[in-house]
Design an enzyme around this catalytic site. Structure first.
Site, PDB file in Angstrom:
ATOM      1  N   CYS A  39     -25.640  -1.926 -10.360  1.00  0.00           N
ATOM      2  CA  CYS A  39     -26.997  -2.124  -9.882  1.00  0.00           C
ATOM      3  C   CYS A  39     -26.989  -2.739  -8.505  1.00  0.00           C
ATOM      4  CB  CYS A  39     -27.764  -2.986 -10.864  1.00  0.00           C
ATOM      5  SG  CYS A  39     -28.134  -2.028 -12.315  1.00  0.00           S
TER       6      CYS A  39
ATOM      7  N   TYR B  58      -4.794  -1.538  -4.175  1.00  0.00           N
ATOM      8  CA  TYR B  58      -6.009  -2.343  -3.963  1.00  0.00           C
ATOM      9  C   TYR B  58      -7.250  -1.774  -4.659  1.00  0.00           C
ATOM     10  CZ  TYR B  58      -2.846  -4.256  -0.485  1.00  0.00           C
ATOM     11  OH  TYR B  58      -1.750  -4.797   0.131  1.00  0.00           O
TER      12      TYR B  58
ATOM     13  N   ARG C 292       0.806  -1.220   0.000  1.00  0.00           N
ATOM     14  CA  ARG C 292       0.000   0.000   0.000  1.00  0.00           C
ATOM     15  C   ARG C 292       0.848   1.284   0.000  1.00  0.00           C
ATOM     16  NH1 ARG C 292      -5.042   0.125   2.179  1.00  0.00           N
ATOM     17  NH2 ARG C 292      -4.563  -1.818   3.251  1.00  0.00           N
TER      18      ARG C 292
ATOM     19  N   ARG D  60     -13.423  -0.900  -2.423  1.00  0.00           N
ATOM     20  CA  ARG D  60     -13.008  -0.857  -1.017  1.00  0.00           C
ATOM     21  C   ARG D  60     -14.003  -0.194  -0.087  1.00  0.00           C
ATOM     22  NH1 ARG D  60      -8.832   1.547   0.541  1.00  0.00           N
ATOM     23  NH2 ARG D  60      -8.278   0.141   2.219  1.00  0.00           N
TER      24      ARG D  60
HETATM   25  C1  LIG Z   1      -0.687  -7.714   1.913  1.00  0.00           C
HETATM   26  C2  LIG Z   1       0.634  -8.122   2.375  1.00  0.00           C
HETATM   27  C3  LIG Z   1       1.669  -7.205   2.443  1.00  0.00           C
HETATM   28  C4  LIG Z   1       1.494  -5.745   2.101  1.00  0.00           C
HETATM   29  O1  LIG Z   1       0.673  -5.084   2.995  1.00  0.00           O
HETATM   30  P1  LIG Z   1       0.440  -3.501   2.821  1.00  0.00           P
HETATM   31  O2  LIG Z   1      -0.505  -3.167   3.887  1.00  0.00           O
HETATM   32  O3  LIG Z   1      -0.135  -3.299   1.473  1.00  0.00           O
HETATM   33  O4  LIG Z   1       1.770  -2.847   2.973  1.00  0.00           O
HETATM   34  C5  LIG Z   1       2.918  -7.651   2.823  1.00  0.00           C
HETATM   35  N1  LIG Z   1       3.113  -8.946   3.152  1.00  0.00           N
HETATM   36  C6  LIG Z   1       2.133  -9.865   3.103  1.00  0.00           C
HETATM   37  C7  LIG Z   1       2.424 -11.262   3.453  1.00  0.00           C
HETATM   38  C8  LIG Z   1       0.859  -9.482   2.724  1.00  0.00           C
HETATM   39  O5  LIG Z   1      -0.121 -10.383   2.706  1.00  0.00           O
END
Ligand SMILES: *Cc1c(COP(=O)(O)O)cnc(C)c1O
Length: 432
Positions: A361, A391, A293, A330
């Site tokens: 819809c 995401y 993220r 989201r």
């Molecule tokens: C989703 C995930 C991340 C990344 O998480 P963010 O919140 O997007 O930084 C890192 N490691 C694992 C194993 C994940 O499932």
């Protein structure tokens, strides 16, 4: 503005990387995902340099590519010397097609299928992050058939609650992910991994959640995992070489969200890791962090064109746009907050309380509630949802058979389409 790659022109138009986004939507069509390449690179460099400064050359940033996965993302990560996380054959294939070096790929997931395990081995994926004993045995068996010794990390659940949304919390004992220390599962899988001939245990992994704003969570996780590493060394004479602390640092979706100093945070985590290793007389393991993220979210925005503006006297005003939960699910999933603005009227006072909704819809197809927009908002205006780089594209669907949006990457000089817009023919392509 909420992120410093955004600005407003003299004529009141929203700009990303100094380019008026209203021009871009006119050129590339609506709705549209925009991404700012320099911002992605800046975010990666924050991590890469902080990890090097704190932990030295052995440390590596892994981009958790599920946050936003298409070929260009892997090309950028390759150029920035980052590794990547993948969670499916589709992500592996995309990375391979983009020429990403497979030795820097970490394959995650709580239920890798036999086909995916074989696919990953065939493509020489560097590491499997093993989530269960069934999976461990299959990897060992398949690796044996290929005559390779597969490097693995084991996913350990430290038993931490991160106070984040339930859907994205992963560190607690009853999580579907990993093997909890508390229940003894972690030790059992570690013992088994050490005794299997075709896997080579490189170390341990944990990931405690997402949208986390303090180092405290990482510090607690590191503390628990290092204690675990020392315990395993004591019992089995094995000392882990790698410790992967996962991802999860948060981003600003709203002005009221805090800003995070990644460098300072990683330095704090480092201090704790060094102290703990000294206390336990452990060699400091090679550290990995896996941001998703916080690499892409603020490098992205989604642009829509307003259609109907429905004022229900005494109740609500709905501003409907030409996309919705099919391109940004989201809010519908867990009421994720976003900042929403009228991109061509940035200098008008936002005095109208609205609900910005999509065209699917379903009443739950809401992009955001309680959005203040200019009272003049009308059909044809451009609405921007900010901080959508993570995401959104990766969670898009074909609900209502709406074609998926293109991704336009704003580079240092020009811009380029990195994912093409789907057509209605694409949507029906696999129907027989
Ligand atoms: C989703 C995930 C991340 C990344 O998480 P963010 O919140 O997007 O930084 C890192 N490691 C694992 C194993 C994940 O499932």
């Amino acid at each position: 503005m909420i992120c410093d790659n955004l600005s407003v022109s003299d004529t009141g138009r929203l700009q990303m990387a100094d380019r008026p986004v209203t021009d871009l939507i006119r050129q590339y069509g609506s709705p549209l995902y925009l991404m700012d390449e320099e911002r992605i690179r800046y975010n990666v460099r924050q991590y890469v340099s902080a990890l090097k400064e704190t932990f030295g050359e052995s440390a590596m940033m892994l981009y958790a590519s599920k946050a936003c996965s298409f070929k260009e993302m892997y090309r950028i990560m390759k150029e920035e010397n980052a590794g990547v996380d993948v969670v499916s054959a589709g992500e592996i294939y995309t990375a391979v097609s983009a020429g990403f070096p497979m030795d820097k790929v970490y394959f995650h997931g709580n239920n890798k299928t036999d086909d995916e395990i074989a696919f990953a081995l065939d493509h020489g994926v560097g590491y499997f992050v093993v989530d269960s004993r069934e999976e461990l045995r299959v990897i060992n068996e398949f690796a044996g058939k290929q005559g390779v010794s597969q490097k693995i990390l084991l996913r350990i659940t430290p038993g931490i609650d991160t106070h984040t949304y339930e859907a994205v919390a992963t560190g607690q004992v009853d999580s579907k992910f990993g093997n909890a220390i508390e229940t003894g599962l972690a030790e059992e899988i570690t013992k088994e991994a050490l005794n299997l001939p075709n896997v080579r245990l490189s170390g341990f992994h944990c990931h405690v959640g997402s949208q986390v704003f303090d180092s405290d969570t990482f510090i607690r996780a590191a503390d628990i995992l290092l204690t675990y590493i020392a315990d395993i060394r004591e019992k089995y004479g094995y000392e882990a070489e790698e410790l992967d602390l996962g991802g999860g640092y948060g981003v600003r979706y709203l002005e009221s969200d805090p800003t995070l100093d990644i460098k300072a945070n990683i330095a704090e985590v480092g201090q704790k890791v060094f102290d703990k290793c000294r206390e336990l007389s452990l060699k400091v393991p090679a550290i990995r962090m896996e941001p998703g993220r916080s690499i892409v979210a603020d490098a992205g925005m989604t642009l829509y064109t307003v259609g109907s503006v429905k004022r229900i006297p005494g109740y609500k005003t709905y501003v409907s746009v030409d996309g919705g939960m099919s391109d940004n699910p989201r809010y519908a999933l867990y009421e994720a907050p976003y900042t929403v603005v009228c991109a061509d009227k940035m200098k008008e006072d936002a005095t109208l309380l609205t609900s910005v909704v999509g065209k699917c819809c379903e009443s739950g197809d809401v992009l955001q509630e309680k959005v203040m927009l200019p009272d003049s908002v009308c059909r044809g205006d451009i609405v921007a949802v900010l901080t959508t780089g993570a995401y959104n594209y990766s969670m898009a669907s074909h609900y209502n058979r709406i074609p998926k949006l293109p991704v336009v990457m704003l580079g240092k000089t020009g811009e380029r389409v990195v994912v093409a817009r789907e057509t209605v023919e694409d949507v029906a392509r696999f129907d027989r």
